[in-house]
Design a protein around this motif. Structure first.
Motif, mmCIF file in Angstrom:
data_model
loop_
_atom_site.group_PDB
_atom_site.id
_atom_site.type_symbol
_atom_site.label_atom_id
_atom_site.label_comp_id
_atom_site.label_asym_id
_atom_site.label_seq_id
_atom_site.Cartn_x
_atom_site.Cartn_y
_atom_site.Cartn_z
ATOM 1 N N LYS A 125 4.950 4.781 1.671
ATOM 2 C CA LYS A 125 4.999 5.681 2.817
ATOM 3 C C LYS A 125 4.625 7.082 2.383
ATOM 4 O O LYS A 125 5.039 7.541 1.324
ATOM 5 C CB LYS A 125 6.410 5.697 3.418
ATOM 6 C CG LYS A 125 6.792 4.408 4.091
ATOM 7 C CD LYS A 125 8.168 4.515 4.677
ATOM 8 C CE LYS A 125 8.595 3.209 5.319
ATOM 9 N NZ LYS A 125 9.950 3.260 5.826
ATOM 10 N N ARG A 126 3.867 7.751 3.221
ATOM 11 C CA ARG A 126 3.504 9.130 2.924
ATOM 12 C C ARG A 126 4.621 10.044 3.403
ATOM 13 O O ARG A 126 5.073 9.931 4.545
ATOM 14 C CB ARG A 126 2.208 9.520 3.632
ATOM 15 C CG ARG A 126 0.990 8.897 3.019
ATOM 16 C CD ARG A 126 -0.253 9.415 3.692
ATOM 17 N NE ARG A 126 -1.452 8.814 3.117
ATOM 18 C CZ ARG A 126 -2.665 9.008 3.578
ATOM 19 N NH1 ARG A 126 -2.856 9.764 4.637
ATOM 20 N NH2 ARG A 126 -3.690 8.444 3.001
ATOM 21 N N THR A 127 5.024 10.938 2.526
ATOM 22 C CA THR A 127 6.070 11.881 2.924
ATOM 23 C C THR A 127 5.407 13.118 3.505
ATOM 24 O O THR A 127 4.416 13.621 2.949
ATOM 25 C CB THR A 127 6.941 12.286 1.716
ATOM 26 O OG1 THR A 127 6.084 12.789 0.688
ATOM 27 C CG2 THR A 127 7.733 11.103 1.190
#
Length: 155
Positions: free
Chosen positions: A69-71
């Protein structure tokens, strides 16, 4: 309707599997005889390698599904505070510290002068009020009986 196996956790399609009703009234669905017998022998499905619970516990076959997941980075954003516009805040920030200190001292001085003036007014009006109180106080003095000393130590 698809059911889940009570032991292995696999899907049971219509026309397949077996339903087991315990004496206490709880109903279990089993995909196969192997699952049913293992359940009746009280085997732990987390320790048996072909069950879904075992595969989940030991993280088997999840690498394909998991995508990192991209933060989201937090963005700094300046906005006005209630009672002060952004321009006034920025103007205060850009002021030199000496100027800001001088303004603060001036405001403090004004507040002190104001409080002194109000105290002087109070002090001027106090003697007249205290004289009136002393005359009223002389008229009626109650005789108050003091309480009897306690006997018997601590209670």
């Amino acid at each position: 309707k698809l059911d889940l196996c009570g032991f292995s956790g696999y899907k049971i399609y219509p026309g397949k599997g077996k339903r087991y009703a315990r004496v206490d009234g709880k109903v279990f669905n089993f995909l196969s005889q192997k699952a049913e017998h293992s359940f009746l022998m009280r085997r732990n499905p987390r320790k048996i390698c072909w069950t879904v619970l075992y595969r989940r516990k030991h993280k088997k076959g999840t690498n394909e599904e998991v995508v990192k997941k991209r933060t989201r980075r937090t963005q700094k954003f300046q906005r006005a505070i209630q009672g002060a516009t952004l321009e006034s805040i920025m103007a205060k920030r850009n002021q030199k510290p000496e100027v800001r200190k001088a303004q603060r001292e001036q405001l403090i001085r004004q507040a002190k002068e104001k409080s002194k003036a109000s105290q002087q007014k109070k002090a001027a009006s106090k003697p007249a009020q205290s004289a009136a109180r002393t005359q009223a106080g002389k008229k009626s003095q109650k005789v108050v009986k003091s309480a009897a000393p306690r006997v018997g130590g601590k209670r």
